[in-house]
Design an enzyme around this catalytic site. Sequence first.
Site, PDB file in Angstrom:
ATOM      1  N   HIS A 267       0.799  -1.223   0.000  1.00 34.80           N
ATOM      2  CA  HIS A 267       0.000   0.000   0.000  1.00 34.80           C
ATOM      3  C   HIS A 267       0.842   1.290   0.000  1.00 34.80           C
ATOM      4  O   HIS A 267       0.784   2.079  -0.944  1.00 34.80           O
ATOM      5  CB  HIS A 267      -0.906   0.033   1.242  1.00 34.80           C
ATOM      6  CG  HIS A 267      -1.830  -1.133   1.374  1.00 34.80           C
ATOM      7  ND1 HIS A 267      -2.912  -1.355   0.546  1.00 34.80           N
ATOM      8  CD2 HIS A 267      -1.829  -2.158   2.267  1.00 34.80           C
ATOM      9  CE1 HIS A 267      -3.548  -2.452   0.923  1.00 34.80           C
ATOM     10  NE2 HIS A 267      -2.913  -2.967   1.961  1.00 34.80           N
TER      11      HIS A 267
HETATM   12  O1  RIB Z   1      -5.139   0.108   4.627  1.00 36.02           O
HETATM   13  C1  RIB Z   1      -3.746   0.107   4.433  1.00 36.02           C
HETATM   14  C2  RIB Z   1      -3.094   1.156   5.279  1.00 36.02           C
HETATM   15  O2  RIB Z   1      -3.323   0.874   6.654  1.00 36.02           O
HETATM   16  C3  RIB Z   1      -1.565   1.186   5.127  1.00 36.02           C
HETATM   17  O3  RIB Z   1      -1.107   2.497   5.331  1.00 36.02           O
HETATM   18  C4  RIB Z   1      -1.069   0.316   6.242  1.00 36.02           C
HETATM   19  O4  RIB Z   1       0.243   0.670   6.695  1.00 36.02           O
HETATM   20  C5  RIB Z   1      -2.078   0.650   7.305  1.00 36.02           C
HETATM   21  O5  RIB Z   1      -1.664   1.851   7.928  1.00 36.02           O
END
Ligand code: RIB
Length: 303
Positions: free
Chosen positions: A232
């Site tokens: 992500h």
């Molecule tokens: O949903 C994904 C996000 O939530 C990413 O930033 C992961 O590190 C968590 O913080």
Amino acid sequence: MPRMIVDCDPGHDDAIALILAHEYAEVLGVTTVAGNAPLAATTANALMMTALLGADTPVHSGAAEALAGPAPHAQAVHGSSGLGGVTRLEHDRVVASTDAVGFLLDAPEPDDWIVALGPLTNLALAIERDPGWVDRIAGISIMGGSATVGNVTRVAEFNIWADPEAAARVFRAGADLTMCGLNLTHQFRSSDAVTERLRGVDNPLAALAAESFDYLHARMAEFIGSRDAALHDPCAVIAVTHPELLETRMRAVDVETEGALTRGMTVVDARVSRRRDPDNVRVAYGIYADEAWDLVFAALGAS
Ligand code: RIB
Ligand code: CA
């Protein structure tokens, strides 16, 4: 080379995003927020990352709670430390301050970016203290939200869901805002093949990444029966350092803070016609994943 402040809640994917940021940008500082784990853990992890990187990047800790009060963490995914499965590096780094908001407000120059990888509490507090701040930075690139499905609920992604009031304030503040949501990040996935490639590299950054992917793949196998994971947070860094690798469209986006089923949803107006609200967000819809992986492997010394 772009300059940026990275606001984050390390978190395995935050850690890899910090490696990318230090490779492809000038990092003015790191600010931390509670999210994947409590603030003490995310701050300790950020400090460890700057030590591992050998970077003199200052770390400023920020909000320990959401605007509305305590928020659950994502320790089922990232472990109680926030970096489960990762070998801890001994170091002597300490925070530069506990005033992340003050650093966010005072440090940037007009061409500098804010890259937000966790709940948006610190950014919302900065906007509350000085609404003109958004006009004194180049823009904000967030990993958060989604133009399709959620991960914490059917429609809400963790970073927005953890502090919807903060996210709404950021989305309504008039900033140049890029959103790398789950609809994008689910297209950028690690696998055991990636882990194996990194295991063959004699480099502490590659070792941390291999341990991170191994840990995340095991969690994903538990949750969804598949040993792969969306990467992500690096997407929000790449949106600033290599924007040509993302396909984006301007959209009107707002954040739901009330709905029993929809609290924390980023509501994207994708109607072709009859859209009346201003398009306030650059929403990422596609990524050149192979080229983006080339950036990751190069930053990890695994080209
Ligand atoms: O949903 C994904 C996000 O939530 C990413 O930033 C992961 O590190 C968590 O913080
Ligand atoms: Ca994160």
